[in-house]
Design a protein around this motif. Structure first.
Motif, mmCIF file in Angstrom:
data_model
loop_
_atom_site.group_PDB
_atom_site.id
_atom_site.type_symbol
_atom_site.label_atom_id
_atom_site.label_comp_id
_atom_site.label_asym_id
_atom_site.label_seq_id
_atom_site.Cartn_x
_atom_site.Cartn_y
_atom_site.Cartn_z
ATOM 1 N N PHE A 36 0.455 -1.311 0.098
ATOM 2 C CA PHE A 36 0.096 -0.354 -0.203
ATOM 3 C C PHE A 36 0.851 1.368 -0.146
ATOM 4 N N HIS A 37 0.398 2.311 -0.750
ATOM 5 C CA HIS A 37 0.737 3.710 -0.932
ATOM 6 C C HIS A 37 0.514 5.360 0.096
ATOM 7 N N GLN A 38 1.565 5.881 1.132
ATOM 8 C CA GLN A 38 0.385 6.750 2.106
ATOM 9 C C GLN A 38 0.427 7.978 1.178
ATOM 10 N N ALA A 39 -0.036 8.318 0.729
ATOM 11 C CA ALA A 39 0.675 10.077 0.078
ATOM 12 C C ALA A 39 0.576 10.889 1.654
ATOM 13 N N PRO A 40 1.205 11.773 1.687
ATOM 14 C CA PRO A 40 1.336 12.910 2.620
ATOM 15 C C PRO A 40 -0.045 13.031 3.255
ATOM 16 N N GLY A 41 -0.805 13.401 3.925
ATOM 17 C CA GLY A 41 -1.790 13.362 4.210
ATOM 18 C C GLY A 41 -3.171 13.204 3.868
ATOM 19 N N LYS A 42 -2.614 11.731 3.243
ATOM 20 C CA LYS A 42 -3.728 10.491 2.601
ATOM 21 C C LYS A 42 -3.665 9.353 3.094
ATOM 22 N N GLU A 43 -4.660 8.808 2.616
ATOM 23 C CA GLU A 43 -5.249 7.988 3.845
ATOM 24 C C GLU A 43 -4.134 6.790 2.559
ATOM 25 N N PRO A 44 -3.995 5.554 3.323
ATOM 26 C CA PRO A 44 -3.279 4.263 1.923
ATOM 27 C C PRO A 44 -4.580 4.123 1.070
ATOM 28 N N THR A 45 -3.877 3.729 0.251
ATOM 29 C CA THR A 45 -4.321 3.140 -1.067
ATOM 30 C C THR A 45 -3.629 2.044 -1.905
ATOM 31 N N PHE A 46 -4.011 1.254 -2.494
ATOM 32 C CA PHE A 46 -3.815 -0.609 -3.082
ATOM 33 C C PHE A 46 -2.793 -0.077 -3.650
ATOM 34 N N VAL A 47 -1.260 -1.310 -3.836
ATOM 35 C CA VAL A 47 -1.060 -0.721 -4.838
ATOM 36 C C VAL A 47 -0.913 -2.326 -5.781
ATOM 37 N N ALA A 48 -0.357 -3.441 -4.863
ATOM 38 C CA ALA A 48 -0.491 -4.388 -5.984
ATOM 39 C C ALA A 48 -0.317 -5.504 -4.518
ATOM 40 N N THR A 49 -0.625 -6.811 -4.924
ATOM 41 C CA THR A 49 -0.432 -7.865 -4.275
ATOM 42 C C THR A 49 -0.290 -9.191 -4.857
ATOM 43 N N ILE A 50 0.107 -10.290 -4.830
ATOM 44 C CA ILE A 50 0.450 -11.301 -4.837
ATOM 45 C C ILE A 50 0.438 -12.816 -3.698
ATOM 46 N N MET A 51 -0.787 -13.327 -4.422
ATOM 47 C CA MET A 51 -1.074 -14.883 -3.540
ATOM 48 C C MET A 51 -0.096 -15.425 -3.323
ATOM 49 N N TRP A 52 0.397 -15.540 -2.462
ATOM 50 C CA TRP A 52 2.123 -16.289 -1.805
ATOM 51 C C TRP A 52 1.915 -18.173 -2.872
ATOM 52 N N SER A 53 1.681 -18.392 -2.480
ATOM 53 C CA SER A 53 0.999 -19.856 -2.823
ATOM 54 C C SER A 53 1.003 -20.301 -4.306
ATOM 55 N N ARG A 54 0.583 -19.221 -4.931
ATOM 56 C CA ARG A 54 0.177 -19.645 -6.405
ATOM 57 C C ARG A 54 1.041 -18.123 -7.297
ATOM 58 N N ARG A 110 -8.183 -3.822 -0.421
ATOM 59 C CA ARG A 110 -8.472 -1.759 0.787
ATOM 60 C C ARG A 110 -8.279 -2.607 2.178
ATOM 61 N N PRO A 111 -7.745 -1.505 2.733
ATOM 62 C CA PRO A 111 -6.569 -1.765 3.823
ATOM 63 C C PRO A 111 -7.481 -2.631 5.071
ATOM 64 N N HIS A 112 -8.690 -2.323 4.942
ATOM 65 C CA HIS A 112 -8.750 -3.212 6.541
ATOM 66 C C HIS A 112 -9.290 -4.889 5.575
ATOM 67 N N GLU A 113 -9.100 -5.020 4.856
ATOM 68 C CA GLU A 113 -8.751 -6.861 4.438
ATOM 69 C C GLU A 113 -7.573 -7.143 4.271
ATOM 70 N N TYR A 114 -7.045 -5.939 4.834
ATOM 71 C CA TYR A 114 -5.509 -6.825 4.939
ATOM 72 C C TYR A 114 -5.523 -6.973 6.865
ATOM 73 N N ASP A 115 -4.340 -7.604 7.441
ATOM 74 C CA ASP A 115 -4.590 -7.898 8.470
ATOM 75 C C ASP A 115 -3.732 -8.187 9.076
ATOM 76 N N TYR A 116 -1.873 -7.341 8.266
ATOM 77 C CA TYR A 116 -1.505 -7.439 9.084
ATOM 78 C C TYR A 116 -0.562 -6.225 8.014
ATOM 79 N N TRP A 117 0.651 -5.040 8.997
ATOM 80 C CA TRP A 117 1.066 -4.266 8.186
ATOM 81 C C TRP A 117 2.253 -4.468 8.730
ATOM 82 N N GLY A 118 3.774 -4.093 8.136
ATOM 83 C CA GLY A 118 5.003 -3.324 8.370
ATOM 84 C C GLY A 118 5.033 -2.772 8.481
#
Length: 127
Positions: A36-54, A110-118
């Motif tokens: 996810f990408h968070q620009a200054p003063g904004k909410e995080p937005t989705f960038v890319a994702t990968i299904m780990w298994s496949r 969407r951010p709320h769909e992600y359970d863990y954040w670094g």
């Protein structure tokens, strides 16, 4: 699941940068891992994702064709290769993980769909 992002820095517009994310924890094969990408003063937005298994990937329209996400099972690492960077790509990049709750689950974007954040890594793009 624990996530540790690195690789941010200063780059000129049009340049490239590769972000890395060290991923650890049980049952990685049951997760999507993404950025996810968070620009200054904004909410995080989705960038890319990968299904780990496949290894299936999904991108936001704003980065499609410029960014590439990949994972290395042996190293438990995920990467985001960012090319043709634009000033609007600047901000904090977070690596994240979402549990796959069912076989019918759609690709999480969407951010709320992600359970863990670094912790994030900062990308600065100079024009």
């Amino acid at each position: 699941v624990q996530l540790q992002a690195s690789g941010g820095g200063l780059v000129q517009a049009g340049g490239s940068l590769r972000l890395s994310c060290a991923v650890s924890g049980p049952f990685l094969g049951s997760h999507f891992v993404g950025w996810f990408h968070q620009a200054p003063g904004k909410e995080p937005t989705f960038v890319a994702t990968i299904m780990w298994s496949r290894g299936l990937t999904y991108y936001s329209d704003s980065v499609k064709g410029r960014f590439a996400i990949a994972r290395d099972n042996a190293k438990n690492a995920m990467y985001l290769q960012m090319n043709s960077l634009k000033p609007e790509d600047a901000g904090i990049y977070y690596c994240t993980a979402a549990r796959i709750r069912s076989v019918l689950m759609t690709t999480p974007t969407r951010p709320h769909e992600y359970d863990y954040w670094g912790q994030g890594t900062l990308v600065t793009v100079s024009s």
